[in-house]
Write an enzyme that holds these catalytic residues in place. Structure first.
Site, PDB file in Angstrom:
ATOM      1  N   TYR A 118      -2.287  -0.172  10.063  1.00 20.50           N
ATOM      2  CA  TYR A 118      -2.477  -0.767   8.740  1.00 20.50           C
ATOM      3  C   TYR A 118      -1.192  -0.643   7.921  1.00 20.50           C
ATOM      4  CZ  TYR A 118      -3.956  -1.197   3.883  1.00 20.50           C
ATOM      5  OH  TYR A 118      -4.044  -1.551   2.559  1.00 20.50           O
ATOM      6  N   SER A 149       0.829  -1.208   0.000  1.00 22.14           N
ATOM      7  CA  SER A 149       0.000   0.000   0.000  1.00 22.14           C
ATOM      8  C   SER A 149       0.857   1.248   0.000  1.00 22.14           C
ATOM      9  CB  SER A 149      -0.890  -0.008   1.252  1.00 22.14           C
ATOM     10  OG  SER A 149      -1.490   1.251   1.458  1.00 22.14           O
TER      11      SER A 149
END
Length: 341
Positions: A168, A143
């Site tokens: 995350y 990501s």
């Protein structure tokens, strides 16, 4: 090839599975169909692939698609250390595309355990299965959030990413480190793909595109964080899918020195778009103005993202290029059709 796609009921996994099937590959899709957002959307995606909701609700039993004879689906958790190795043993995959993960930056502040279970324990299980069953290539989702407090623009895959600002992001950075370790120790070919703000038809309801559209249509105010001073490298789903499939289809030793088994790439539009411009496009397509609730930046958010995709161009001759105007229109058209507006 025979490819395992994890997260097959998810936004990107659905598209990747569909394109692989249309190109003649055999695909086994895996997903636990959790309730992070409405499972109905996930079941509807699977239905587009020929798997009924009834079939998708059954755990650990493989269902064969009625639409694509070379697609099968199995509902399973990546954390399942008993049934996941059995799946690898029975199916003899050529490649694995791991797109399953607990998504969402802000939710990681509320439910950190879900991120450790899925994104770290689950990923370790994938690595172990790939190692033990001699998988030729593991492609996995990372990501843009790994860049965290990085101030150098555009973000390069060569940049230091030691300062994530959400759990995350930390789990995605840990995936890259774990993959590097397995590539080094066991010569497991791995390729990590850092996705930049993916949007488009069938998108996630927790993402800005969906949230803004849904709020405007239903006469609710939209939350505009950091008082609108945000920029994102919005990347259309078809561009993401094209990049992922190209990486899956090109064996790692076709592009690397035979001793180099680990690679990372950004997949983004190589362009930073102001949040206000993004909202304007949505308003123009809906022919309706948004009521804006201006708010401070949220914990875990970064102010700006922008992908340097030179690595992808160099090794694959590919760069995403769908303009925001086209991508937003396609999403709005899908939204109106899906919700029968």
């Amino acid at each position: 090839m025979k490819v395992l796609v994890t997260g097959a009921a998810g936004f990107i996994g659905f598209y990747v599975s569909k394109v692989l099937l249309e190109k003649g590959h055999e695909v086994v899709g895996l997903d636990n169909v959790n309730d992070y957002y409405t499972a109905d959307l996930k079941y509807d995606r699977l239905n587009e692939l020929g798997i009924s909701k009834k079939e998708a609700e059954i755990f650990k039993r493989k269902s064969v698609s009625s639409k694509y004879s070379s697609f099968a689906f199995i509902r399973m958790d990546l954390e399942d250390r008993t049934h996941l190795p059995s799946l690898f043993e029975n199916e003899s995959f050529d490649a694995v595309c791991n797109l399953a993960a607990q998504a969402g930056v802000r939710y990681s502040l509320e439910n950190p355990e879900a991120y450790v279970d899925s994104n770290m324990v689950g990923f370790l299980n994938i690595l172990e299965c790939c190692r033990n069953h001699k998988i030729k290539h593991l492609v996995y989702a990372s990501s843009s959030s790994v860049y965290g407090l990085n101030e150098k623009i555009p973000f390069s895959a060569e940049d230091n990413v030691d300062h994530p600002i959400s759990l995350y992001a930390a789990t995605k950075k840990s995936n890259e480190l774990m993959a590097h370790t397995y590539s080094h120790l066991f010569q497991l070919p791995t390729t990590g793909l850092r996705f930049f703000t993916v949007y488009g038809p069938w998108g996630r309801p927790d993402m800005a595109m969906f949230l803004f559209t849904d709020a405007i249509v239903n006469n609710r105010p939209i939350k505009v964080f950091n008082y609108g001073n945000m920029e994102r490298d919005f990347t259309y789903i078809d561009d993401i899918t094209e990049g992922v499939v190209r990486v899956i289809e090109k064996p790692i030793n076709d592009r690397l020195n035979e001793k180099e088994y680990y690679k990372l790439y950004n997949i983004g539009n190589n362009n930073s778009v102001k949040l206000s411009d993004f909202i304007n496009e949505i308003e123009n397509n809906l022919e309706k103005k948004a009521e804006k609730q201006m708010l401070p930046i949220q914990p875990g958010d970064v102010e700006r993202t922008w992908a340097d995709v030179n690595g992808l161009i160099r090794d694959y001759g590919y760069s995403p290029d769908t303009p925001i105007k086209e991508g937003v229109k396609n999403f709005i058209d899908w939204y109106r059709s899906y919700y029968k507006i």
